[in-house]
Design an enzyme around this catalytic site. Structure first.
Site, PDB file in Angstrom:
ATOM      1  N   SER A 127      -6.390 126.364  75.152  1.00  0.00           N
ATOM      2  CA  SER A 127      -6.328 127.697  75.722  1.00  0.00           C
ATOM      3  C   SER A 127      -5.753 127.613  77.132  1.00  0.00           C
ATOM      4  O   SER A 127      -4.637 127.142  77.315  1.00  0.00           O
ATOM      5  CB  SER A 127      -7.716 128.338  75.698  1.00  0.00           C
ATOM      6  OG  SER A 127      -7.643 129.717  75.941  1.00  0.00           O
ATOM      7  N   HIS A 165      -8.202 132.030  67.547  1.00  0.00           N
ATOM      8  CA  HIS A 165      -8.277 131.230  68.763  1.00  0.00           C
ATOM      9  C   HIS A 165      -9.306 130.110  68.680  1.00  0.00           C
ATOM     10  O   HIS A 165      -9.097 129.033  69.217  1.00  0.00           O
ATOM     11  CB  HIS A 165      -8.615 132.147  69.938  1.00  0.00           C
ATOM     12  CG  HIS A 165      -8.314 131.554  71.266  1.00  0.00           C
ATOM     13  ND1 HIS A 165      -7.042 131.201  71.660  1.00  0.00           N
ATOM     14  CD2 HIS A 165      -9.119 131.253  72.313  1.00  0.00           C
ATOM     15  CE1 HIS A 165      -7.067 130.715  72.888  1.00  0.00           C
ATOM     16  NE2 HIS A 165      -8.305 130.725  73.309  1.00  0.00           N
ATOM     17  N   ASP A 216      -4.491 134.336  66.209  1.00  0.00           N
ATOM     18  CA  ASP A 216      -5.110 134.147  67.522  1.00  0.00           C
ATOM     19  C   ASP A 216      -5.097 135.452  68.304  1.00  0.00           C
ATOM     20  O   ASP A 216      -4.057 136.084  68.482  1.00  0.00           O
ATOM     21  CB  ASP A 216      -4.357 133.067  68.295  1.00  0.00           C
ATOM     22  CG  ASP A 216      -5.156 132.517  69.462  1.00  0.00           C
ATOM     23  OD1 ASP A 216      -5.847 133.299  70.134  1.00  0.00           O
ATOM     24  OD2 ASP A 216      -5.084 131.302  69.701  1.00  0.00           O
TER      25      ASP A 216
END
Length: 736
Positions: free
Chosen positions: A588, A708, A673
């Site tokens: 991330s 994600h 995501d």
């Protein structure tokens, strides 16, 4: 701890905690074991196998973007598909998956061995420690090969009359991806609301179950963040609705059971898109809070939980750079705030006088070198958590006598957090404790005597022995003279401080998220094979207090990247890792770290794993339609202002790709995501292929079903971990 927007952390931060599981930086209790013979393993090193396969080459379609008199050409902008259905895009992503699988086909046996190894460490039949809320004790269970938990409750701690309230395995049967969020039971204990996500975009459908009959009510609420807060009439609850495009939760609605969602009342709407919105309830159940949180400010609005028609009232008007969170005890608010306090202080005020900050009175004064992190309130005790020199501690204060005691533990570096403390009238504190060599452990601590009762330590199957491992915390001097904390763990009989061990370095460094040292069963698969594992607590976290965060964001963001590189150099110089066997991992915003470091110092790393990486910083931050853009201006800056545009552009991994050699790289993403859109890493990989001058591996793995946080099942997550580990072990020449 505090009833606050500590509960509504940045979505990037939450994702980072999930992604960290894949490299053993997990926050949740985990299992562990296996004692692979390190000596034999290290003797079987071989060079990674070379496979002749043709990498997908993305076509170039120049796309001009001009601002501040500067024009950028993005050849791969066409890979963006908001609907995630364009045949040409899907075909390209599938080709990348095929290529990755081909290039790592020779590691299939290793992947399978690793998966079984990781799986065998896990106690298949496992129960969480019951937590009391109201009249019941709530817990979760995992059984056998089930991917998901079953949630249960009982009227006592031992579970004599256990009742299943939700079996997620049954709900998930028809779905490739399934996630449950926000289980919330009504005040009378008869109804339970929860959210379902079957796509992994973190947009939940709320459903309501009658716990006395086991049947679902007709109420179904779409487009939400998955959580509800019940009013005290047991027929009204509050929820947050998300914007379908930006995925920002910005509207608070009030729903009455038995009525259609179209009739729900809009109670609050956030018009400032730089703010996140959250909801919670005071510990005594008397008030409902709407939380407002941006990167640089926070606040709350209050509703009466007994009034189903209540209107929210701001505690105080919002102010730039003012942050606070509130806990209620009787007619008093206890407020953790940065008001006149860089590292926060604790204040208190009568509930009916809270609107005027002049009435706030100091309880714990601000300190330059100690950050106040949060509090837990009980009828007779105040428990506060503070951090000094990178280490957290809990301190209990008697509200009657003012006497204090520090709740101590043995490890030199550890993670401790209170949880499940829902009752006011008790002298017991529930805490979770772990270190890099201590499996996650739950305790009840008597606040009167300080005595600890161990309720559970996560089981470690196999022949795991904590004494076989050692952890250290050191400080490394960065290029500007600042000393950066580093947490290190290794297997004693496999480690020699002579620069011969492979080393995996993990980092994040954004949003003030502090990745404290924790235990991981998965990580043992690396340690037992001779790896050293290190967490670089780079600037951008709050490891050394709030200034540590401020010195790693906006126009000081490059400190995050420099710190990571300088830690790597120091670990090699001090003999913790072999200079030609250094690996790096980040996900991330930590994927941004990987991208920036790969551009800055590619020669330092043999391999990198960049998970769901945020790498196209400038383009993303200029597009307010993309989730998490406007909310992040306080973290990265607003590129519509030239100063921030120029600075972002100078480090943005996608924009700074150059014609040079890069490390072996594995890049991962999820098609759905919700935080870092799949097309960021897709474009980055395509550009890297075009620019890089080496023959190192560049692999792109796309989970076509996930988002994600990766896969939703516990064993599917282990497959992802085994895949990542096999990539690194293969590069290190370790075959079993």
């Amino acid at each position: 701890m505090t009833e606050s927007l500590n509960m509504i952390r940045s979505s990037f931060t939450l994702a980072a905690l999930s992604l960290a599981v894949l490299v053993g930086c997990d926050k949740a209790p985990q299992s562990t074991s296996t004692d692979t013979s390190t000596t034999n393993t290290m003797q079987t090193q071989q060079a990674p196998k070379t496979v002749n396969a043709v990498a997908p080459i993305a076509k170039k379609v120049p796309h001009e973007m001009t601002i501040h008199g500067d024009t950028r050409i993005d050849d791969y902008y066409w890979l963006r598909d908001d609907e995630r259905k364009a045949p040409e895009v899907i075909s390209y992503l599938e080709a990348e998956n095929t290529y990755t699988n081909t290039m790592l086909a020779h590691t299939k046996t290793l992947q399978s061995e690793l998966f079984e190894e990781l799986k065998e460490r896990i106690q298949k039949d496992d129960d969480s420690v019951p937590v009391k809320r109201g009249d019941y004790f709530y817990s979760s269970q995992t059984r056998g090969d089930n991917e998901y938990p079953t949630y249960v409750r009982s009227s006592d701690f031992k579970g004599a009359d256990q009742q299943v309230i939700l079996d997620v395995n049954e709900l998930a049967k028809a779905h490739d991806y399934f996630a449950v969020s926000g289980l919330s039971v009504s005040t009378n204990n008869n109804l339970m609301a929860y959210g379902e996500d079957t796509v992994s975009r973190r947009i939940y459908t709320i459903k309501v179950k009658d716990l006395s009959t086991g049947k679902l009510l007709e109420d179904t609420l779409e487009g939400t963040n998955g959580g509800v807060i019940w009013a005290n009439d047991n027929k009204t609850f509050y929820y947050i609705k998300k914007d379908a495009q930006t995925l920002l939760g910005y509207q608070v609605y009030r729903h009455t059971l038995g009525t259609p969602q179209s009739d729900d009342e809009l109670v609050y709407e956030e018009t400032d898109t730089s703010y996140y919105t959250g909801i919670s309830k005071s510990k005594d159940g008397s008030q409902i809070y709407i939380w407002h949180s941006s990167t640089n400010a926070s606040g709350m609005s209050v509703l009466n939980a007994d009034d189903s028609k209540a209107k929210p009232e701001r505690l105080i008007e919002r102010e730039d750079d003012l942050e606070y969170s509130v806990s209620k005890l009787g007619n008093t608010y206890y407020i953790v705030t940065n008001l006149n306090a860089v590292n926060f202080q604790l204040m208190k005020v009568d509930v009916d006088k809270a609107h005027d900050k002049a009435n706030w009175q100091t309880v714990i004064a601000p300190r330059d070198d100690i950050k106040l992190e949060g509090i837990d309130l009980f009828k007779d005790y105040l428990v506060y958590q503070e951090r000094e020199m990178g280490q957290s501690r809990l301190i209990a204060r008697s509200l009657t006598t003012g006497d204090e005691q520090t709740l101590s533990f043995n490890d030199s570096a550890y993670t401790i957090a209170s949880y499940g403390n829902n009752e006011m009238d008790t002298d017991m504190l529930r805490v979770y404790y772990t270190s890099m060599t201590t499996p996650g452990t739950s305790y009840d601590i008597n606040l009167t005597t300080g005595d600890k009762t161990q309720l559970k330590q996560q089981a470690v199957l196999g022949d795991f022995n904590a004494d076989n491992y050692a952890s250290e915390r050191i400080f490394v001097e960065a290029r500007d003279g600042i000393k950066v904390p580093v947490s290190i763990v290794y297997r004693k009989d496999a480690f020699k401080k002579d620069g011969t061990n492979p080393l995996l370095q993990y980092g994040y460094g954004s949003y003030g998220a502090t990745m404290d040292p924790t235990f991981s069963s998965s990580r043992l698969s690396l340690l037992d094979r001779g790896f050293v594992y290190a967490i670089a607590h780079v600037r951008g976290s709050q490891m050394l207090g709030r200034p540590w965060y401020e010195d790693g964001k906006l126009l000081t963001k490059k400190n995050t990247f420099n710190d990571f590189v300088d830690v790597t150099k120091a670990l090699v110089a001090q003999g913790y890792g072999a200079k030609d066997e250094i690996f790096a991992y980040g996900g991330s915003a930590g994927g941004l770290l990987m991208g920036a470091v790969a551009n800055q110092a590619p020669e330092l790393y043999k391999g990198m794993v960049a998970a769901v990486p945020f790498v196209d910083v400038v383009t993303t931050m200029l597009d307010a339609s993309i989730p998490l853009t406007t909310n992040e201006y306080g973290e990265w800056g607003n590129p519509n202002e030239k100063e921030y545009y120029d600075y972002m552009l100078s480090y943005s991994p996608y924009d700074q790709v150059s014609k040079q050699a890069y490390p072996n790289m594995l890049v991962t993403t999820g098609l759905h995501d919700s935080q870092v859109q799949y097309f960021e890493p897709a474009k980055w990989v395509a550009k890297l292929r075009d620019y890089k001058t080496d023959d190192n591996k560049l692999l792109f793995k796309i989970d076509m079903e996930a988002g994600h946080g990766g896969a939703s099942g516990r064993f599917k997550r282990l497959e992802d971990t085994a895949f990542n580990y096999a990539f690194m072990l293969d590069l290190a020449g370790i075959k079993n």
